[in-house]
Design an enzyme around this catalytic site. Structure first.
Site, PDB file in Angstrom:
ATOM      1  N   TYR A 183       4.324   2.523  -2.358  1.00  0.00           N
ATOM      2  CA  TYR A 183       4.746   1.136  -2.571  1.00  0.00           C
ATOM      3  C   TYR A 183       4.029   0.175  -1.626  1.00  0.00           C
ATOM      4  O   TYR A 183       3.503  -0.861  -2.057  1.00  0.00           O
ATOM      5  CB  TYR A 183       6.262   1.027  -2.384  1.00  0.00           C
TER       6      TYR A 183
ATOM      7  N   LYS B 141       1.234  -2.936  -2.510  1.00  0.00           N
ATOM      8  CA  LYS B 141       1.412  -4.349  -2.194  1.00  0.00           C
ATOM      9  C   LYS B 141       0.252  -4.885  -1.350  1.00  0.00           C
ATOM     10  O   LYS B 141      -0.044  -6.085  -1.404  1.00  0.00           O
ATOM     11  CB  LYS B 141       2.750  -4.557  -1.491  1.00  0.00           C
TER      12      LYS B 141
END
Length: 235
Positions: free
Chosen positions: A137, A141
């Site tokens: 994750y 990003k």
């Protein structure tokens, strides 16, 4: 009144962003992963102009989403809000990075593009040569912010920005989240209707410019990521 398309807008921050923009008098098109989600959100958010349907983990669906969006017209703003948090690094790459990259390439260029990133990008690992195996994750990003910088330069007539919504109590954020939920979509709402071209290339947290990982400004790294995504997606 602005025309706005938001990915991942059947729940969480995407839904709240859409709701706020609709209440302010804008024409908002939602995105749902499947027909059931589309049916559910249409009952909750009756002011939505359109709902496009498709799974961002599926390449054919991504192309279908772009076709559906383009058939509606050229939007003033596109918000790439959708994302997943899962141990499956390949799925994370597909949904969080490849999908916004492909949609950016396929959708008619709007006046504004907003990417939803995260403060968790800071210090994230990034292995350009093994994106499918290492994109968790946080890494996704970081890649989203690199994409924002790439497209801010490639599309000089489009205001391209990114936001950190903070750790807010959505389904993804969980009940222990400490940031204010309303502030979690405040930047998206403001940027969605702003014509300030000086904002392009900026990263915002709760309505204010915020610091980001220094690697985001590395033009060589930007080009390496762009080349790799072009190889993976054939776009």
């Amino acid at each position: 009144m602005e025309s706005i398309f938001i990915t991942g807008s059947t729940e969480g921050l995407g839904y709240l962003t859409a709701k706020s923009l609709i209440e302010a008098g804008n024409e908002v098109t939602l995105h749902a992963r499947n027909q059931q989600r589309a049916d559910d959100v249409s009952k909750k958010l009756k002011g939505a102009k359109h709902i496009v349907i498709g799974d961002l983990a599926n390449r054919e669906d991504i192309e279908s989403i772009a076709d559906q969006v383009n058939s509606i017209g050229t939007f003033d703003t596109v918000i790439y809000n959708a994302g997943v948090s899962t141990p499956d690094t390949n799925l994370t790459l597909k949904v969080n990075v490849e999908a916004p990259y492909l949609l950016t390439m396929l959708i008619n260029k709007p006046k504004r593009i907003i990417y939803v990133s995260s403060g968790m990008h800071k210090g994230a690992k990034l292995d350009i040569n093994d994106l499918s195996g290492t994109t968790d994750y946080s890494s996704s990003k970081l890649q989203v912010l690199l994409l924002m910088k790439i497209f801010a330069k490639q599309f000089p007539d489009t205001i391209v920005t990114a936001v950190d919504p903070g750790w807010v109590p959505t389904r993804m954020g969980g009940s222990m989240a400490t940031d204010d939920l309303n502030m979690g979509f405040s930047s998206q709402v403001k940027l969605a209707t702003s014509d300030d071209s000086a904002l392009t290339g900026g990263y915002f947290y709760h309505l204010k410019p915020d610091r980001y990982d220094s690697r985001v400004d590395d033009t060589d790294l930007q080009q390496q990521l762009l080349k790799k995504l072009q190889e993976i997606t054939k776009r």
